[in-house]
Design a protein around this motif. Structure first.
Motif, PDB file in Angstrom:
ATOM      1  N   GLY A  41       0.812  -1.208   0.000  1.00 36.16           N
ATOM      2  CA  GLY A  41       0.000   0.000   0.000  1.00 36.16           C
ATOM      3  C   GLY A  41       0.845   1.257   0.000  1.00 36.16           C
ATOM      4  N   LYS A  42       1.927   1.256   0.789  1.00 37.99           N
ATOM      5  CA  LYS A  42       2.807   2.427   0.844  1.00 37.99           C
ATOM      6  C   LYS A  42       3.584   2.597  -0.459  1.00 37.99           C
ATOM      7  CE  LYS A  42       3.406   2.882   5.838  1.00 37.99           C
ATOM      8  NZ  LYS A  42       2.138   2.226   6.167  1.00 37.99           N
ATOM      9  N   LEU A  43       3.996   1.494  -1.054  1.00 39.05           N
ATOM     10  CA  LEU A  43       4.747   1.583  -2.299  1.00 39.05           C
ATOM     11  C   LEU A  43       3.886   2.128  -3.440  1.00 39.05           C
ATOM     12  CD1 LEU A  43       6.829  -1.733  -2.252  1.00 39.05           C
ATOM     13  CD2 LEU A  43       7.680   0.588  -1.991  1.00 39.05           C
ATOM     14  N   LYS A  44       2.626   1.717  -3.455  1.00 35.21           N
ATOM     15  CA  LYS A  44       1.753   2.140  -4.554  1.00 35.21           C
ATOM     16  C   LYS A  44       1.414   3.634  -4.496  1.00 35.21           C
ATOM     17  CE  LYS A  44      -0.186  -2.423  -5.449  1.00 35.21           C
ATOM     18  NZ  LYS A  44      -1.376  -3.315  -5.391  1.00 35.21           N
ATOM     19  N   LYS A  45       1.737   4.276  -3.374  1.00 35.75           N
ATOM     20  CA  LYS A  45       1.528   5.719  -3.267  1.00 35.75           C
ATOM     21  C   LYS A  45       2.664   6.501  -3.917  1.00 35.75           C
ATOM     22  CE  LYS A  45      -1.190   5.527   1.009  1.00 35.75           C
ATOM     23  NZ  LYS A  45      -1.252   5.911   2.445  1.00 35.75           N
ATOM     24  N   ILE A  46       3.747   5.802  -4.245  1.00 33.16           N
ATOM     25  CA  ILE A  46       4.883   6.462  -4.888  1.00 33.16           C
ATOM     26  C   ILE A  46       4.592   6.600  -6.385  1.00 33.16           C
ATOM     27  CG2 ILE A  46       7.348   6.294  -5.416  1.00 33.16           C
ATOM     28  CD1 ILE A  46       7.695   4.624  -2.905  1.00 33.16           C
ATOM     29  N   GLN A  72      16.156   4.235  -3.193  1.00 28.33           N
ATOM     30  CA  GLN A  72      16.022   4.838  -1.875  1.00 28.33           C
ATOM     31  C   GLN A  72      14.574   5.178  -1.546  1.00 28.33           C
ATOM     32  OE1 GLN A  72      18.247   5.090   0.592  1.00 28.33           O
ATOM     33  NE2 GLN A  72      19.542   3.884  -0.784  1.00 28.33           N
ATOM     34  N   ALA A  73      13.812   5.608  -2.545  1.00 28.23           N
ATOM     35  CA  ALA A  73      12.399   5.906  -2.320  1.00 28.23           C
ATOM     36  C   ALA A  73      11.641   4.645  -1.933  1.00 28.23           C
ATOM     37  CB  ALA A  73      11.794   6.527  -3.579  1.00 28.23           C
ATOM     38  N   VAL A  74      11.979   3.548  -2.582  1.00 29.87           N
ATOM     39  CA  VAL A  74      11.337   2.273  -2.261  1.00 29.87           C
ATOM     40  C   VAL A  74      11.737   1.801  -0.866  1.00 29.87           C
ATOM     41  CG1 VAL A  74      11.171  -0.163  -2.906  1.00 29.87           C
ATOM     42  CG2 VAL A  74      11.176   1.594  -4.688  1.00 29.87           C
ATOM     43  N   LEU A  75      13.012   1.895  -0.546  1.00 31.66           N
ATOM     44  CA  LEU A  75      13.498   1.446   0.766  1.00 31.66           C
ATOM     45  C   LEU A  75      12.886   2.266   1.898  1.00 31.66           C
ATOM     46  CD1 LEU A  75      17.275   0.786  -0.006  1.00 31.66           C
ATOM     47  CD2 LEU A  75      15.397  -0.862   0.073  1.00 31.66           C
ATOM     48  N   ARG A  76      12.716   3.568   1.675  1.00 30.79           N
ATOM     49  CA  ARG A  76      12.096   4.414   2.699  1.00 30.79           C
ATOM     50  C   ARG A  76      10.645   3.998   2.930  1.00 30.79           C
ATOM     51  NH1 ARG A  76      15.165   8.626   0.196  1.00 30.79           N
ATOM     52  NH2 ARG A  76      13.361   9.197  -1.092  1.00 30.79           N
ATOM     53  N   ALA A  77       9.934   3.667   1.873  1.00 30.40           N
ATOM     54  CA  ALA A  77       8.540   3.237   2.006  1.00 30.40           C
ATOM     55  C   ALA A  77       8.446   1.923   2.759  1.00 30.40           C
ATOM     56  CB  ALA A  77       7.903   3.100   0.625  1.00 30.40           C
TER      57      ALA A  77
END
Length: 215
Positions: A41-46, A72-77
């Motif tokens: 769910g968090k990844l799909k918001k990117i 890095q954006a994926v790892l943060r999510a």
């Protein structure tokens, strides 16, 4: 005039779209497969994330995304999904949160870690003890609750033997061997000292306690 021609040429030239990329990320620190839904769910918001799949056995995410989305954006999510959860670029390093060890001196054995068949449970029962066959999977969150309860019980009583069986999934040799009784996890089988078999499904601790008091 030359300048106007160059501008017109640039406007007429099609812009090359950047190709999507697919990347595997190992996940560490999750305590169940259902945690993946929160991560997804968090990844799909990117912006740019197209598709996310989770392998519950390898504990890995396969992410299809626009080429401009950074690792890095994926790892943060992933990290925002829980205090113990982190992601690693690449596969082969996924792992669930370890389950605490049983206290030293307790009668606990792991009979299978890969879902292989073990034979009739009745033949594996420990004489003069309540033998608890704890059928679990590493990705099963409620199974951890059963494990915690068994750790409490086994420290209070010496007439209980715990035999743990990692079934891995519902199509393994162990799952097939357990037969039609085995439909869901958690799943516990208690063999009393007199040989009576009692099946406990789910986190029904009342039924488990009752089974461990059955003559």
């Amino acid at each position: 005039m030359v300048r106007s021609f160059l501008i017109a040429l640039l406007l007429a030239t099609p812009t090359l779209a950047r190709a999507d990329r697919t990347q595997v990320y190992s996940v560490q620190g999750a305590d169940c497969a259902s945690c993946a839904e929160d991560i997804k769910g968090k990844l799909k918001k990117i912006k740019g994330i197209k598709k996310v799949d989770f392998d519950k056995h390898a504990v890995e995410l396969t992410v299809q995304m626009a080429d401009g989305v950074s690792d890095q954006a994926v790892l943060r999510a992933i990290a925002r999904s829980g205090k113990d959860i982190k992601g690693i670029v690449g596969g082969g390093q996924g792992a669930y949160l370890p389950v605490p060890e049983f206290p030293a001196g307790t009668d606990v054995q792991l009979l299978t870690r890969d879902g292989s068949a073990v034979g009739p449970l009745e033949k594996l029962a420990v004489p003069a003890k309540y033998t608890v066959f704890d059928v679990f999977a590493e990705w099963c969150g409620p199974c951890r609750m059963v494990d915690e309860r068994l750790r409490e019980v086994v420290t209070q009583r010496r007439d209980i033997a715990i035999r743990k069986l990692n079934v891995r999934d519902f199509d393994t040799p162990l799952a097939l061997e357990l037969g039609s009784r085995f439909e869901t996890l958690p799943y516990v089988v208690v063999i009393t000292p007199k040989g009576k078999r009692i099946d406990v499904v789910g986190t029904d601790f009342e039924a488990l306690d009752k089974a461990l008091q059955t003559p």
